[in-house]
Design an enzyme around this catalytic site. Sequence first.
Site, PDB file in Angstrom:
ATOM      1  N   TYR A   1      -5.997   6.781   4.307  1.00  0.00           N
ATOM      2  CA  TYR A   1      -6.222   5.717   3.323  1.00  0.00           C
ATOM      3  C   TYR A   1      -5.459   4.449   3.699  1.00  0.00           C
ATOM      4  O   TYR A   1      -6.035   3.356   3.805  1.00  0.00           O
ATOM      5  CB  TYR A   1      -5.824   6.168   1.893  1.00  0.00           C
ATOM      6  CG  TYR A   1      -5.706   4.955   1.006  1.00  0.00           C
ATOM      7  CD1 TYR A   1      -6.854   4.312   0.536  1.00  0.00           C
ATOM      8  CD2 TYR A   1      -4.462   4.356   0.736  1.00  0.00           C
ATOM      9  CE1 TYR A   1      -6.775   3.142  -0.200  1.00  0.00           C
ATOM     10  CE2 TYR A   1      -4.371   3.192   0.004  1.00  0.00           C
ATOM     11  CZ  TYR A   1      -5.527   2.594  -0.464  1.00  0.00           C
ATOM     12  OH  TYR A   1      -5.439   1.418  -1.163  1.00  0.00           O
TER      13      TYR A   1
ATOM     14  N   GLU B   1       0.820  -1.212   0.000  1.00  0.00           N
ATOM     15  CA  GLU B   1       0.000   0.000   0.000  1.00  0.00           C
ATOM     16  C   GLU B   1       0.855   1.265   0.000  1.00  0.00           C
ATOM     17  O   GLU B   1       0.504   2.243  -0.634  1.00  0.00           O
ATOM     18  CB  GLU B   1      -0.984   0.000   1.178  1.00  0.00           C
ATOM     19  CG  GLU B   1      -2.101  -1.044   1.053  1.00  0.00           C
ATOM     20  CD  GLU B   1      -3.028  -0.827  -0.147  1.00  0.00           C
ATOM     21  OE1 GLU B   1      -2.992   0.262  -0.747  1.00  0.00           O
ATOM     22  OE2 GLU B   1      -3.769  -1.756  -0.496  1.00  0.00           O
TER      23      GLU B   1
ATOM     24  N   CYS C   1     -18.254   1.778 -19.787  1.00  0.00           N
ATOM     25  CA  CYS C   1     -19.563   1.482 -19.200  1.00  0.00           C
ATOM     26  C   CYS C   1     -20.175   0.204 -19.773  1.00  0.00           C
ATOM     27  O   CYS C   1     -20.959  -0.468 -19.097  1.00  0.00           O
ATOM     28  CB  CYS C   1     -20.508   2.660 -19.388  1.00  0.00           C
ATOM     29  SG  CYS C   1     -19.877   4.204 -18.689  1.00  0.00           S
TER      30      CYS C   1
ATOM     31  N   CYS D   1     -19.350  -2.621 -17.526  1.00  0.00           N
ATOM     32  CA  CYS D   1     -19.446  -2.319 -16.091  1.00  0.00           C
ATOM     33  C   CYS D   1     -20.538  -3.139 -15.415  1.00  0.00           C
ATOM     34  O   CYS D   1     -21.690  -3.119 -15.854  1.00  0.00           O
ATOM     35  CB  CYS D   1     -19.718  -0.839 -15.878  1.00  0.00           C
ATOM     36  SG  CYS D   1     -19.885  -0.434 -14.122  1.00  0.00           S
TER      37      CYS D   1
ATOM     38  N   ASP E   1      -9.736   5.633  -1.815  1.00  0.00           N
ATOM     39  CA  ASP E   1      -8.624   6.212  -2.574  1.00  0.00           C
ATOM     40  C   ASP E   1      -9.201   6.937  -3.798  1.00  0.00           C
ATOM     41  O   ASP E   1     -10.419   7.077  -3.938  1.00  0.00           O
ATOM     42  CB  ASP E   1      -7.604   5.131  -2.963  1.00  0.00           C
ATOM     43  CG  ASP E   1      -8.110   4.242  -4.093  1.00  0.00           C
ATOM     44  OD1 ASP E   1      -9.332   4.258  -4.374  1.00  0.00           O
ATOM     45  OD2 ASP E   1      -7.288   3.554  -4.716  1.00  0.00           O
TER      46      ASP E   1
ATOM     47  N   CYS F   1     -14.141   1.813 -14.578  1.00  0.00           N
ATOM     48  CA  CYS F   1     -14.624   3.175 -14.323  1.00  0.00           C
ATOM     49  C   CYS F   1     -13.406   4.101 -14.263  1.00  0.00           C
ATOM     50  O   CYS F   1     -13.140   4.751 -13.262  1.00  0.00           O
ATOM     51  CB  CYS F   1     -15.418   3.194 -13.023  1.00  0.00           C
ATOM     52  SG  CYS F   1     -16.443   4.661 -12.824  1.00  0.00           S
TER      53      CYS F   1
ATOM     54  N   CYS G   1     -25.963   2.730 -11.983  1.00  0.00           N
ATOM     55  CA  CYS G   1     -25.074   3.901 -11.939  1.00  0.00           C
ATOM     56  C   CYS G   1     -25.855   5.198 -12.155  1.00  0.00           C
ATOM     57  O   CYS G   1     -26.448   5.433 -13.210  1.00  0.00           O
ATOM     58  CB  CYS G   1     -23.985   3.774 -12.995  1.00  0.00           C
ATOM     59  SG  CYS G   1     -22.909   5.225 -13.072  1.00  0.00           S
TER      60      CYS G   1
HETATM   61  N1  ADE Z   1      -5.194  -3.974  -4.071  1.00  0.00           N
HETATM   62  C1  ADE Z   1      -5.240  -3.597  -2.798  1.00  0.00           C
HETATM   63  N2  ADE Z   1      -4.826  -2.338  -2.670  1.00  0.00           N
HETATM   64  C2  ADE Z   1      -4.496  -1.921  -3.910  1.00  0.00           C
HETATM   65  C3  ADE Z   1      -3.997  -0.720  -4.433  1.00  0.00           C
HETATM   66  N3  ADE Z   1      -3.723   0.305  -3.626  1.00  0.00           N
HETATM   67  N4  ADE Z   1      -3.808  -0.645  -5.753  1.00  0.00           N
HETATM   68  C4  ADE Z   1      -4.070  -1.691  -6.529  1.00  0.00           C
HETATM   69  N5  ADE Z   1      -4.514  -2.841  -6.090  1.00  0.00           N
HETATM   70  C5  ADE Z   1      -4.742  -2.957  -4.783  1.00  0.00           C
END
Ligand code: ADE
Length: 290
Positions: free
Chosen positions: A118, A35, A198, A201, A136, A191, A207
Amino acid sequence: MPPLAPPLLEWYAHAARDLPWRSADVTPWAVLVSEVMLQQTPVARVLPAYSAWLSRWPTPADLAADAPGEAVRMWGRLGYPRRALRLHAAAVQIRDRHRGAVPADPAELEALPGIGVYTARAVAAFAFGRRVPVVDTNVRRVLARAVTGVGEAGPPSATRELAAVEALLPEEPRTAARFSVAVMELGALVCVAGRPRCASCPIAAECAWRLAGWPAYAGRPARAQRFAGTDRQVRGLLLALVRESTEPVSKPRLDGVWVHATQRERALAGLLTDGLLTELADGRYALPGG
Ligand code: ADE
């Protein structure tokens, strides 16, 4: 269960990328490393750095026992190298205050160096299966479109967005964590920021943005990040020279990486202030020691 979760979880089960930090036997430390590396860095560049890092330092205590400069060296060309120093500092705290085990509680995670709102929630959810909202850039965009019905996320508001995502989470903690990574994956693969796909999706039927006829985004456009010619580029060049050298580097050699002296000196001063480089008694420059 809220209506978005069943189609998203079904889609995730067959469409998700097989990424090493998502495997069932991954350690909390590996999730934390992934992360931190994935902040501001694309998956393809993280993959080799992630496996090299974990082969060398399979636990926080292994990293904590090494010099911070080694973390900067291993960080290589991932960019934003202060992340390497903070990860090292986090490893030291995990060893000293948590008996070497990555904590599971978001508040304890957030108290670690370099771990923000985050990352703390991502680790709590993905490493420990906690039911916490994980927000995120990708999640914010999916939320803006699918729930609010606008084309892009507006200015960030952590409190409001955490509450909005919390309301969507399935009750069962592990399912909630899988839902969170599924929303992130949808934002990364379908997305997307440019031209959303779309037609493929799984939540197109629900949506709000699509149902409203994809209205154009009325807010201010996001600022593009420039790199060429910035202090960040000069810092990267200076640090690369020291990182790739087996010996400390003299000032004249550093001066050779960039012609504009004012900007070069500013970049060097920044690296020293941030602790990414140290000046030795003989005037040469090195990565930070223990
Ligand atoms: N899987 C878990 N967290 C992730 C991230 N930040 N980016 C991509 N895949 C993920």
